[in-house]
Write a protein that holds these residues in place. Sequence first.
Motif, PDB file in Angstrom:
ATOM      1  N   MET A 206       0.834  -1.209   0.000  1.00  0.00           N
ATOM      2  CA  MET A 206       0.000   0.000   0.000  1.00  0.00           C
ATOM      3  C   MET A 206       0.869   1.259   0.000  1.00  0.00           C
ATOM      4  N   HIS A 207       0.289   2.313  -0.543  1.00  0.00           N
ATOM      5  CA  HIS A 207       0.984   3.604  -0.598  1.00  0.00           C
ATOM      6  C   HIS A 207       0.044   4.662  -0.026  1.00  0.00           C
ATOM      7  N   ALA A 208       0.531   5.461   0.903  1.00  0.00           N
ATOM      8  CA  ALA A 208      -0.314   6.486   1.521  1.00  0.00           C
ATOM      9  C   ALA A 208      -0.177   7.810   0.762  1.00  0.00           C
ATOM     10  N   ILE A 209      -1.321   8.267   0.238  1.00  0.00           N
ATOM     11  CA  ILE A 209      -1.365   9.554  -0.467  1.00  0.00           C
ATOM     12  C   ILE A 209      -1.625  10.660   0.557  1.00  0.00           C
ATOM     13  N   ASN A 210      -0.813  11.717   0.487  1.00  0.00           N
ATOM     14  CA  ASN A 210      -0.931  12.815   1.464  1.00  0.00           C
ATOM     15  C   ASN A 210      -2.158  13.687   1.169  1.00  0.00           C
ATOM     16  N   VAL A 211      -3.133  13.645   2.069  1.00  0.00           N
ATOM     17  CA  VAL A 211      -4.343  14.462   1.886  1.00  0.00           C
ATOM     18  C   VAL A 211      -4.372  15.646   2.857  1.00  0.00           C
ATOM     19  N   SER A 212      -3.236  15.956   3.451  1.00  0.00           N
ATOM     20  CA  SER A 212      -3.193  17.083   4.399  1.00  0.00           C
ATOM     21  C   SER A 212      -3.620  18.363   3.691  1.00  0.00           C
ATOM     22  N   THR A 213      -4.635  19.019   4.215  1.00  0.00           N
ATOM     23  CA  THR A 213      -5.148  20.246   3.605  1.00  0.00           C
ATOM     24  C   THR A 213      -5.998  20.988   4.622  1.00  0.00           C
ATOM     25  N   ASN A 214      -6.720  22.005   4.164  1.00  0.00           N
ATOM     26  CA  ASN A 214      -7.580  22.772   5.068  1.00  0.00           C
ATOM     27  C   ASN A 214      -8.703  21.896   5.633  1.00  0.00           C
ATOM     28  N   GLY A 215      -9.116  22.239   6.868  1.00  0.00           N
ATOM     29  CA  GLY A 215     -10.109  21.431   7.567  1.00  0.00           C
ATOM     30  C   GLY A 215     -11.406  21.221   6.807  1.00  0.00           C
ATOM     31  N   ASP A 216     -11.857  22.256   6.091  1.00  0.00           N
ATOM     32  CA  ASP A 216     -13.152  22.130   5.409  1.00  0.00           C
ATOM     33  C   ASP A 216     -13.058  21.335   4.107  1.00  0.00           C
ATOM     34  N   LYS A 217     -11.833  20.933   3.737  1.00  0.00           N
ATOM     35  CA  LYS A 217     -11.666  20.247   2.450  1.00  0.00           C
ATOM     36  C   LYS A 217     -11.181  18.804   2.599  1.00  0.00           C
ATOM     37  N   ILE A 218     -10.753  18.429   3.812  1.00  0.00           N
ATOM     38  CA  ILE A 218      -9.957  17.203   3.909  1.00  0.00           C
ATOM     39  C   ILE A 218     -10.766  15.930   3.608  1.00  0.00           C
ATOM     40  N   VAL A 219     -12.005  15.878   4.094  1.00  0.00           N
ATOM     41  CA  VAL A 219     -12.780  14.655   3.835  1.00  0.00           C
ATOM     42  C   VAL A 219     -13.107  14.552   2.343  1.00  0.00           C
ATOM     43  N   GLU A 220     -13.481  15.690   1.760  1.00  0.00           N
ATOM     44  CA  GLU A 220     -13.793  15.704   0.317  1.00  0.00           C
ATOM     45  C   GLU A 220     -12.572  15.267  -0.507  1.00  0.00           C
TER      46      GLU A 220
END
Length: 406
Positions: A206-220
């Motif tokens: 498995m490879h982990a893609i970095n989704v670190s971003t603003n709080g209102d966008k992270i789940v999307e």
Amino acid sequence: MHLGEDIDVDDFVICDYRVTTDLPMADAANAIAAEQSTGTWTDLSTTTSKIVDRYGARVLSIDGDLIRIAFPNEDFSIDIGGVPQILSVIAGNLFGLESVSKLRLEDVTFSKEILSMYKGPKFGVDGLRDLLGRPEKPLVGTIVKPKIGLSPKETANYVYEAGAGGLTNSKDDETLSNQKFCPIEDRTVAVAEALDRLESEGHRMMHAINVSTNGDKIVELAEKVQSWGAKELMVDVITCGFAAVQALAEDPSIKVPIHVHRTMHGALTRDPLHGISMLPITKLVRMCGGDALHIGTLGVGKMSGNPKGDLANLNACLDPVGGYRTVMPVCSGGVYPGMIGRMVQISGKNVQVQAGGGVSGHPGGVRKGAMAMCQAIDAAFQDIPVTEYAKDHTELHEAIVKWGYK
Ligand code: 3PG
């Protein structure tokens, strides 16, 4: 010195602080307990003994520069406050009080009531092992390097080579997001193809893609990345916040594990007299649902840390608590094959060991670097000295010639 009344530990969140102050320690401890609960710098016309008795934090003990303070469960919000409110209570204003020159939150023990408000990891150690079909050996991974600059195709090629060399895990680095040279959609799709190719050849990775971003966008963003084929997500807990980890872990649409990186933690954890030690951070990540967490390199790799402190973090990932699943402890930062034996001797087998430079810096390239890492893990797993194992494992031998061993 034991000061407090006998308390029922189930009714309190208990914190250990290391305090540097010119005041008598009891005065400093009382000032902290007051500031973080029902008091302030002066007496108040609005408070009552009933409020103080019920909601006031209690100083339980003072032992040299270590003080223990208990916060009543009722001081914590039952629903919407989450970790932000917990941190405001146990790690808020107190760091700026004039009466203490330095202060460090060393540890926290949450009551059952608080623990029950959090769900913990969805996958954890067992879930990751199941997904990878690797029941016993330590997981062994890489961080794609250079951390920025590779195109999606080059990133996917790196991942494929790492998997072909035997690695179980790889991940984006913390500064890689959605830059023009490597758009996240193209990268995720290309990496997913590489992982599928490896799987068709009989190797699960498995490879982990970095989704670190603003709080209102992270789940999307995480949902999109998942729909593009990501098998794991990565989030930076200090820069994004604990609430971001929890939002991802508790959202029913997120169906892949969450690898938690801790970039910037050194600003909190490094000063032995000031800040927040990694132990409370580890406990909160587990409550919030991180499946894997960087815990340090047990005094062996490039990041500052010591075996005792890092081992406490590792135990906080693995010890039974709150009915939660365990978290896979990740040793990362300056790792190379020749140090793995010593590291695994300290950590035990439930660990993910990963290396960026220690894979792609191998003289034979990524695949041979991955092979050397796997050979070092095999040696450690079988309790064979790395130099002995290297005698008939060329890639490991080459790694030892370049970087040495510990
Ligand atoms: C990490 O994410 O832990 C670092 O990027 C590790 O990189 P390194 O193995 O090259 O030190």
